[in-house]
Structures are given as structure tokens and as C-alpha cells.
Design a protein around this motif. Structure first.
Motif, PDB file in Angstrom:
ATOM      1  N   MET A  26       0.833  -1.198   0.000  1.00  0.00           N
ATOM      2  CA  MET A  26       0.000   0.000   0.000  1.00  0.00           C
ATOM      3  C   MET A  26       0.874   1.257   0.000  1.00  0.00           C
ATOM      4  N   ARG A  27       1.957   1.216   0.747  1.00  0.00           N
ATOM      5  CA  ARG A  27       2.867   2.360   0.805  1.00  0.00           C
ATOM      6  C   ARG A  27       3.529   2.598  -0.555  1.00  0.00           C
ATOM      7  N   VAL A  28       3.888   1.502  -1.252  1.00  0.00           N
ATOM      8  CA  VAL A  28       4.459   1.621  -2.591  1.00  0.00           C
ATOM      9  C   VAL A  28       3.450   2.269  -3.533  1.00  0.00           C
ATOM     10  N   GLY A  29       2.187   1.831  -3.439  1.00  0.00           N
ATOM     11  CA  GLY A  29       1.150   2.420  -4.283  1.00  0.00           C
ATOM     12  C   GLY A  29       0.989   3.909  -4.022  1.00  0.00           C
ATOM     13  N   MET A  30       0.997   4.290  -2.773  1.00  0.00           N
ATOM     14  CA  MET A  30       0.866   5.710  -2.430  1.00  0.00           C
ATOM     15  C   MET A  30       2.058   6.505  -2.959  1.00  0.00           C
ATOM     16  N   ALA A  31       3.276   5.992  -2.714  1.00  0.00           N
ATOM     17  CA  ALA A  31       4.479   6.729  -3.097  1.00  0.00           C
ATOM     18  C   ALA A  31       4.639   6.799  -4.615  1.00  0.00           C
ATOM     19  N   ALA A  32       4.483   5.648  -5.295  1.00  0.00           N
ATOM     20  CA  ALA A  32       4.641   5.638  -6.750  1.00  0.00           C
ATOM     21  C   ALA A  32       3.534   6.444  -7.419  1.00  0.00           C
ATOM     22  N   GLY A  33       2.323   6.343  -6.878  1.00  0.00           N
ATOM     23  CA  GLY A  33       1.224   7.120  -7.427  1.00  0.00           C
ATOM     24  C   GLY A  33       1.466   8.614  -7.308  1.00  0.00           C
ATOM     25  N   ARG A  34       1.890   9.038  -6.151  1.00  0.00           N
ATOM     26  CA  ARG A  34       2.153  10.462  -5.943  1.00  0.00           C
ATOM     27  C   ARG A  34       3.308  10.930  -6.828  1.00  0.00           C
ATOM     28  N   GLY A 118       6.473   2.454 -20.977  1.00  0.00           N
ATOM     29  CA  GLY A 118       6.566   1.003 -21.002  1.00  0.00           C
ATOM     30  C   GLY A 118       7.903   0.453 -20.561  1.00  0.00           C
ATOM     31  N   TYR A 119       8.850   1.313 -20.210  1.00  0.00           N
ATOM     32  CA  TYR A 119      10.163   0.859 -19.751  1.00  0.00           C
ATOM     33  C   TYR A 119      10.201   0.793 -18.225  1.00  0.00           C
ATOM     34  N   LYS A 120      11.049  -0.107 -17.696  1.00  0.00           N
ATOM     35  CA  LYS A 120      11.238  -0.160 -16.259  1.00  0.00           C
ATOM     36  C   LYS A 120      11.793   1.169 -15.760  1.00  0.00           C
ATOM     37  N   LEU A 121      11.496   1.483 -14.519  1.00  0.00           N
ATOM     38  CA  LEU A 121      11.871   2.786 -13.981  1.00  0.00           C
ATOM     39  C   LEU A 121      13.383   2.949 -13.891  1.00  0.00           C
ATOM     40  N   SER A 122      13.817   4.170 -13.992  1.00  0.00           N
ATOM     41  CA  SER A 122      15.229   4.491 -13.826  1.00  0.00           C
ATOM     42  C   SER A 122      15.600   4.403 -12.352  1.00  0.00           C
ATOM     43  N   ASP A 123      16.895   4.323 -12.088  1.00  0.00           N
ATOM     44  CA  ASP A 123      17.365   4.333 -10.705  1.00  0.00           C
ATOM     45  C   ASP A 123      16.909   5.604  -9.990  1.00  0.00           C
ATOM     46  N   ALA A 124      16.918   6.728 -10.709  1.00  0.00           N
ATOM     47  CA  ALA A 124      16.538   8.005 -10.092  1.00  0.00           C
ATOM     48  C   ALA A 124      15.080   7.980  -9.637  1.00  0.00           C
ATOM     49  N   ASP A 125      14.195   7.460 -10.498  1.00  0.00           N
ATOM     50  CA  ASP A 125      12.783   7.372 -10.107  1.00  0.00           C
ATOM     51  C   ASP A 125      12.600   6.446  -8.910  1.00  0.00           C
ATOM     52  N   MET A 127      14.735   5.766  -6.575  1.00  0.00           N
ATOM     53  CA  MET A 127      15.252   6.419  -5.377  1.00  0.00           C
ATOM     54  C   MET A 127      14.256   7.432  -4.813  1.00  0.00           C
ATOM     55  N   LYS A 128      13.589   8.158  -5.701  1.00  0.00           N
ATOM     56  CA  LYS A 128      12.604   9.140  -5.240  1.00  0.00           C
ATOM     57  C   LYS A 128      11.396   8.457  -4.621  1.00  0.00           C
ATOM     58  N   ILE A 129      10.989   7.323  -5.189  1.00  0.00           N
ATOM     59  CA  ILE A 129       9.868   6.577  -4.617  1.00  0.00           C
ATOM     60  C   ILE A 129      10.266   6.011  -3.258  1.00  0.00           C
ATOM     61  N   GLU A 130      11.493   5.516  -3.151  1.00  0.00           N
ATOM     62  CA  GLU A 130      11.968   5.014  -1.853  1.00  0.00           C
ATOM     63  C   GLU A 130      11.967   6.114  -0.798  1.00  0.00           C
ATOM     64  N   ALA A 131      12.392   7.305  -1.205  1.00  0.00           N
ATOM     65  CA  ALA A 131      12.415   8.418  -0.244  1.00  0.00           C
ATOM     66  C   ALA A 131      11.010   8.717   0.269  1.00  0.00           C
ATOM     67  N   LEU A 132      10.022   8.658  -0.618  1.00  0.00           N
ATOM     68  CA  LEU A 132       8.645   8.882  -0.193  1.00  0.00           C
ATOM     69  C   LEU A 132       8.163   7.765   0.722  1.00  0.00           C
ATOM     70  N   ILE A 133       8.536   6.529   0.403  1.00  0.00           N
ATOM     71  CA  ILE A 133       8.127   5.392   1.236  1.00  0.00           C
ATOM     72  C   ILE A 133       8.678   5.546   2.642  1.00  0.00           C
ATOM     73  N   GLU A 134       9.947   5.916   2.743  1.00  0.00           N
ATOM     74  CA  GLU A 134      10.613   5.936   4.037  1.00  0.00           C
ATOM     75  C   GLU A 134      10.355   7.209   4.830  1.00  0.00           C
ATOM     76  N   ASN A 135      10.453   8.341   4.140  1.00  0.00           N
ATOM     77  CA  ASN A 135      10.499   9.606   4.879  1.00  0.00           C
ATOM     78  C   ASN A 135       9.361  10.559   4.573  1.00  0.00           C
ATOM     79  N   GLY A 136       8.715  10.353   3.432  1.00  0.00           N
ATOM     80  CA  GLY A 136       7.763  11.355   2.989  1.00  0.00           C
ATOM     81  C   GLY A 136       6.409  11.258   3.672  1.00  0.00           C
ATOM     82  N   ASP A 137       5.850  12.398   3.929  1.00  0.00           N
ATOM     83  CA  ASP A 137       4.464  12.475   4.381  1.00  0.00           C
ATOM     84  C   ASP A 137       3.627  12.602   3.111  1.00  0.00           C
ATOM     85  N   ILE A 138       3.147  11.480   2.600  1.00  0.00           N
ATOM     86  CA  ILE A 138       2.527  11.447   1.282  1.00  0.00           C
ATOM     87  C   ILE A 138       1.140  12.074   1.331  1.00  0.00           C
ATOM     88  N   PRO A 139       0.930  13.149   0.564  1.00  0.00           N
ATOM     89  CA  PRO A 139      -0.382  13.813   0.587  1.00  0.00           C
ATOM     90  C   PRO A 139      -1.475  12.894   0.033  1.00  0.00           C
TER      91      PRO A 139
END
Length: 450
Positions: A26-34, A118-125, A127-139
Motif C-alpha cells: 500500500m505504501r508503494v502504491g501511495m508513493a509511486a502514485g504520488r 513502457g520501460y522499467k523505472l530508472s534508478d533516479a525514479d 530512489m525518489k519513490i523510496e524516499a517517499l516510502i521511508e520519509n515522505g508524508d505522502i499527501p
């Protein structure tokens, strides 16, 4: 900064054990969606899965996460990984998700993410999703803007139609007997339908998933059943996919296994002969056999090597404009047709060559004589054994021995405390001695650090 959750192919682990829990999904869905809510349009994510029992749990948790941030969800049910990539692009989605642990046992699961192209996500994307999962207060979305979810039943049909379009229009599979192992996985419906509609006589196995038998004694990582079936049924060829159908292994009419290196050799040389090989070469990993490199080199086709992992193969293909790449393990990326590995599309290319040549699979698919190759794993409890001076000295001596007649590849596993030692060369006994010496040195250094 190292990634905590994402590996070389998404997030993966044992179900109901961190990180593969419903809460994390669920957290992945919230972070990746945002992260992918860009622009003013109505945002959409497409979700597919393989046949694991835990897919229900992970899917529902992802849907909750995506809709909570305002993203609409389209669910396809069991469908191959490459189908998700294709449908994400064709449906103008902002994101594609595949719930699968590929060739792993049923008790594992994973989450693979694809961008709107249609391509797999870049490392940068990632990393940003991980930051939201771990630290972000996802709106979260306002109540009126919460996303909606709907299930589309014809996702398989759309994918089958697309895959068939990659097969030469002037050819049919009439008269060809194909043993097909779908690993009780995501392609249990799409692959048999595709081959049948093109005219093949099918001997299907691994097409009765029950939630826990995915990859169990079947599929591309356990081809023994397919080998026996090909011989017993008198099939012309055997095709084995893995749990999410992005990997392919072939069995010839005698029951012999044909790996990804031979498949790349067939497709690469045949495309070069007809002038459709782009980039002037073929991309493979450091694990591909030296025999492949020599065959291609003799035909003026360079082999570009990457780190292990289909994502690195694809990165090199995109950077160099190549359209054929893959791994010895059976991941085949044909970028004229797909943005990720697709076992069914690769299988159709093999079958097309078989039909056109009129030769038995055992002849057609023996493109080169593999050089003796040996891979061993050394497990260690701690430390960095490859940095020990004693290990470096043994490796340096081995490299000197194999110079000009072989190769040495030594790498730590990205998923477990294991050092993988691979050597290949014209002298099989020498290869074995080299690998054993290095393994002994690594084990000795590991024991000191334990």
C-alpha cells in the motif's frame, strides 16, 4: 546512496515478511502514485499479476494505495510482465505495475514498476519513490478526488493480438508440434492461445495454476518435465516460459536444452543477414558464453557485454541503438517489438526461423559449440572476502592463465551473501582448476572474517 527496497528487478521478497507485506504494498502504491501524478489529466495506473496466491493480497493493497492519492486503477488479472509494459503505453497510463517474483517459488512475490513509456523505472525514479516510502508524508487526495478501480477482462486478448502481429504475416505454424510449458504462471492462457491461433499442434504443460504451483518442477528454470514431454510426444520443439513469461528456454526435438545464448545467436545472425539488426551488434551480459562472442565476431557482429540483469542489457541497448539483447538465462529483449523481455515474442522468432528453414531444431539451434564454462557460489558470513590480498593474488594468477584463451567473471550476488565465481575457456580441466582455486581462496578469507 544505496537503495533499500528496490533491487535489480523491482521489490521482491518472501510474502508477509518485510518488505513484501500488504502494508508495504500500500505504501508503494501511495508513493509511486504520488511520484507519477504529473500534469492536470486524470491519472491512471495499470496492474497485472502472475498466478501466486499472494497476488490477491498485494494487488488489493496496491489498489488502496494508488486510489488513496487520487490515481485511477485498471486491473487485468493474471497476465505476462511484457503485457503490462505494452498496455501501460497503449492505454496512456502514467504507470504500470506487475505483481510477480518471476521464476521464484510461490511463497515469494514482487512489485515491478514501469513508466508511461513502457520501460522499467530508472534508478533516479526508484530512489525518489523510496524516499517517499521511508520519509515522505505522502499527501492524500481530497474525498471527491479519490481514485476509482475497474477490471478490464480483455487485457489478455489485446496482448495476444499484439504478440501475433510480431510473427511474419506470410508464415503459419501448421504441421508444427510444439510442447509448451507455461510454468503454471502468468502466460498459462495467453501463450497457448497465441500458438494455437497461428496453427501449431500443442502439447501444453504447466497450464493449470492453483496459486502455489507456479514454477514448481516446471517452467524455464526446471525444464526436465518439458524435456521428457518433447521426447515422449514426438514434438518438433519445446518452449518453456517462467512465472511471469519474460524468460524463454527452448528444448530441441531430441530433448536437449537450448539456452539464451543460442537463441541470441540465431536471432542476431538471422536479423543481420536480412539487414534488420540495428546498432550493428548484440547485447548480452558478462555471463554469456565465449562461444557466442566468437561466433558473432566471425560474422563481423560485435558482442556488447553488461552487468548481470536484463535492466542493464536494456540500458545498453537504448544507449547504443541495438535491437537484440538478452541473457544466457533466457531473458530476450527484442526492442523492435517490446520495451522489456518477452518470452512469447522471442519464441515466435525461433518458431518462424524453424518453419522457414525446414531444418530440425537440433540443427538450427546449435549455432555454436559452447566453450566449457563453470560457475560456483561461495557463501560467506561477513566481511568482504574479495578485498583480501590472498584472494586478489589467486585471481590475478587465474587471469594470467586464461589470458587469450578464456574469461573470468567474479562478482558478489546482489541478493544474498554469496560470491559467484565463473570461468570459461577451451580447456575444461583448466577451467575447473581455476574456479576451485579461487573458491578455496574466497572461502578461506571468509572464514578469517567470520
Amino acid at each position: 546512496m544505496s537503495r533499500r527496497f528496490f533491487g535489480t528487478d523491482g521489490i521482491r521478497g518472501r510474502t508477509n515478511t518485510a518488505p513484501m507485506t500488504a502494508e508495504m504494498a500500500m505504501r508503494v502504491g501511495m508513493a509511486a502514485g504520488r511520484h507519477f501524478m504529473r500534469g492536470n489529466h486524470r491519472h491512471r495506473v495499470v496492474i497485472g499479476k502472475d498466478t501466486r496466491l499472494s497476488g490477491y493480497m498485494i494487488e488489493n493493497a496496491l489498489v488502496a494505495g494508488f486510489t488513496s492519492v487520487g490515481m485511477d486503477v485498471v486491473q487485468f488479472g493474471p497476465i505476462p510482465t511484457p503485457a503490462v509494459a505494452m498496455l501501460a503505453e497503449s492505454m496512456r497510463a502514467d504507470l504500470g505495475v506487475m505483481i510477480s517474483a518471476s521464476h521464484n517459488p510461490y511463497f515469494d512475490n514482487g512489485i515491478k514498476l514501469f513508466g508511461p513509456d513502457g520501460y522499467k523505472l530508472s534508478d533516479a525514479d526508484e530512489m525518489k519513490i523510496e524516499a517517499l516510502i521511508e520519509n515522505g508524508d505522502i499527501p492524500l487526495a481530497e474525498p471527491a478526488n479519490i481514485g476509482r478501480a475497474r477490471r478490464i477482462e480483455d487485457g489478455r486478448g489485446r496482448y495476444i493480438h499484439f504478440v501475433k502481429s510480431t510473427f511474419p504475416a506470410h508464415l503459419r505454424l501448421d504441421g508444427l508440434k510444439v510442447a509448451l510449458d507455461c510454468a503454471n504462471g502468468a502466460a498459462y492462457n495467453t501463450a497457448p492461445t497465441t500458438f494455437w491461433e497461428l496453427g501449431a499442434e500443442l502439447v501444453p504443460i504447466g497450464v493449470t495454476p492453483n496459486g502455489i504451483n507456479i514454477n514448481q518442477d516446471c517452467g524455464s528454470t526446471a525444464p526436465q518435465l518439458l524435456q521428457e514431454t518433447v521426447v515422449a510426444s514426438g514434438a518438433d520443439i519445446g518452449i518453456a516460459l517462467d512465472g511471469d513469461a519474460d524468460r524463454l528456454i527452448v528444448v530441441d526435438e531430441s530433448g536437449a536444452i537450448v539456452d539464451g545464448d543460442q537463441i541470441m545467436a540465431l536471432i542476431g545472425t538471422s536479423w543481420a543477414a536480412r539487414g534488420t539488426l540495428r546498432g550493428g551488434g548484440v547485447v548480452a551480459t558478462v555471463m554469456s558464453n565465449l562461444g557466442l562472442e566468437r561466433l558473432l565476431g566471425d560474422k563481423g557482429i560485435p558482442l556488447v557485454r553488461t552487468k548481470v540483469g536484463d535492466r542493464y542489457v536494456l540500458e545498453a541497448m537504448r544507449q547504443g541503438g541495438y535491437n537484440v539483447g538478452g541473457e544466457q538465462s533466457g531473458h530476450m529483449i527484442l526492442s523492435d517489438y517490446a520495451t522489456t523481455g518477452d518470452g512469447t515474442i522471442a519464441a515466435l522468432q525461433v518458431l518462424a526461423a524453424l518453419v522457414e528453414s525446414g531444418r530440425p531444431a537440433s540443427e538450427l539451434l546449435r549455432q555454436f559449440e559452447p566453450v566449457p564454462q563453470l560457475l560456483k557460489n561461495v557463501r560467506f558470513a561477513g566481511g568482504k572476502p574479495l578485498e583480501a590480498e590472498s584472494v586478489k593474488a589467486v585471481i590475478a594468477q587465474a587471469e594470467k592463465e586464461l589470458e587469450g584463451i578464456g574469461r573470468l567473471v567474479i562478482r558478489p550476488s546482489g541478493t544474498e551473501p554469496v560470491i559467484r565465481v565463473m570461468a570459461e575457456g577451451d580447456d575444461g580441466e583448466q577451467v575447473k582448476r581455476v574456479v576451485d582455486r579461487i573458491c578455496d581462496a574466497v572461502a578461506g578469507a571468509a572464514a578469517v572474517n567470520a
